[in-house]
Design an enzyme around this catalytic site. Sequence first.
Site, mmCIF file in Angstrom:
data_model
loop_
_atom_site.group_PDB
_atom_site.id
_atom_site.type_symbol
_atom_site.label_atom_id
_atom_site.label_comp_id
_atom_site.label_asym_id
_atom_site.label_seq_id
_atom_site.Cartn_x
_atom_site.Cartn_y
_atom_site.Cartn_z
ATOM 1 N N LYS A 54 62.792 -3.423 43.670
ATOM 2 C CA LYS A 54 63.884 -2.136 43.862
ATOM 3 C C LYS A 54 64.958 -2.567 44.998
ATOM 4 O O LYS A 54 66.048 -2.252 44.812
ATOM 5 C CB LYS A 54 63.141 -1.025 43.831
ATOM 6 C CG LYS A 54 62.546 -0.536 42.660
ATOM 7 C CD LYS A 54 61.393 0.719 42.944
ATOM 8 C CE LYS A 54 60.758 0.968 41.777
ATOM 9 N NZ LYS A 54 59.589 2.047 41.740
ATOM 10 N N GLN A 98 56.695 5.317 46.573
ATOM 11 C CA GLN A 98 55.924 4.633 45.345
ATOM 12 C C GLN A 98 54.628 4.845 45.228
ATOM 13 O O GLN A 98 53.701 5.157 46.032
ATOM 14 C CB GLN A 98 55.704 3.048 45.783
ATOM 15 C CG GLN A 98 55.165 2.102 44.708
ATOM 16 C CD GLN A 98 56.214 2.064 43.553
ATOM 17 O OE1 GLN A 98 57.576 1.897 43.761
ATOM 18 N NE2 GLN A 98 55.830 1.781 42.128
ATOM 19 N N ASP A 121 63.634 9.851 42.396
ATOM 20 C CA ASP A 121 62.549 9.700 41.364
ATOM 21 C C ASP A 121 63.035 10.818 40.455
ATOM 22 O O ASP A 121 62.385 10.876 39.366
ATOM 23 C CB ASP A 121 61.273 9.619 41.804
ATOM 24 C CG ASP A 121 60.893 8.137 41.662
ATOM 25 O OD1 ASP A 121 61.445 7.506 41.010
ATOM 26 O OD2 ASP A 121 59.884 7.730 42.526
#
Length: 304
Positions: A54, A98, A121
């Site tokens: 990412k 994460q 997200d």
Amino acid sequence: MSAQIIDGNRIARELKDEVKDGVQRLRAERGIVPGLATVLVGEDPASQVYVGMKNRDARDLGLHSRQITLAADTTEAELLVLVQQLNADPAIHGILVQLPLPPQIDEASVLMAIDPAKDVDGFHPLNVGRLSTGAEDVLAPCTPRGVIEILLRTGHDPAGRHCVVVGRSNLVGRPMASLLLRKGRGGDATVTVSHSRTPNLGTVTRLAEILIVAVGRPRTITRDMVRPGAVVIDVGVNRLEDPSSEKGFRLVGDVAFDEVSQIAAAITPVPGGVGPMTRALLMSNTLIAATALAARVSHTEASG
Ligand code: NAP
């Protein structure tokens, strides 16, 4: 009949090129470089790889990227302090923590602490709620957004089509259904959601003009469960032991690709279908967040 094999890598590259252009424009016109912060707690090897990719994507597209790694024994309070610092940092427009987090940290509390305007997200309850009420200007989860982009960019607009989603997780199934139901671009579908308690799954999946599968179990969808001519999007990623491969395993989806590709109109492979899109959409969400935050600052300045 043999299906069109959808090339997720190609579509992801196309989308990333668009994001790169958007990043350059924002920089040229407003002097703003979109910033993405990724937070990894612990040393899980798979998570390290995901976070590394990412950050590399972010740098490749001209974003400012900040990778923060915390020890596995970090407390929830310490992580919340970091999230608050990132919320207040004007150089950061997107925050990604994460998952999964170590057991001493409550994931819901951490996701709730992220500024919804920086929630790239799309997991903050405010964004989840706004998406489910049909809001257009909302940060939506990357994987289902990736599926919508695949459909639109391969000529399979879901508008007016019957879409069946298999799986009802917060990560994929539910936001997928919300996006498909939303009015406007990428939405306006008729949506059925199925799950592990759906009896006779095949009778439901055979209704689908567009079938989207996010279960996490190989061969959940076999040829007899698919309507001939359907578009099949396989979100699943499963590791199958394979001593003949260098890594000792291979990745497969939830759909029995060999047989379903014989009757579908189009199908995504695993790997190389939905997976690359998820990362591309994270970059897109960061650009969207930076653009929206820049507009908010201008508005405040104008009215201040
Ligand atoms: P999840 O949270 O485990 O949810 C799985 C869903 O599938 C649940 O709703 C479950 O139903 C349903 N299900 C399980 N067995 C079923 C069956 N036999 N028939 C019908 N439905 C069944 O998983 P997830 O996070 O949504 O992920 C799903 C898959 O997508 C995984 O393989 C994951 O690795 C993959 N994934 C890929 C990407 C990507 O970028 N490509 C991103 C995210 C996830 P219940 O609710 O009734 O338990």
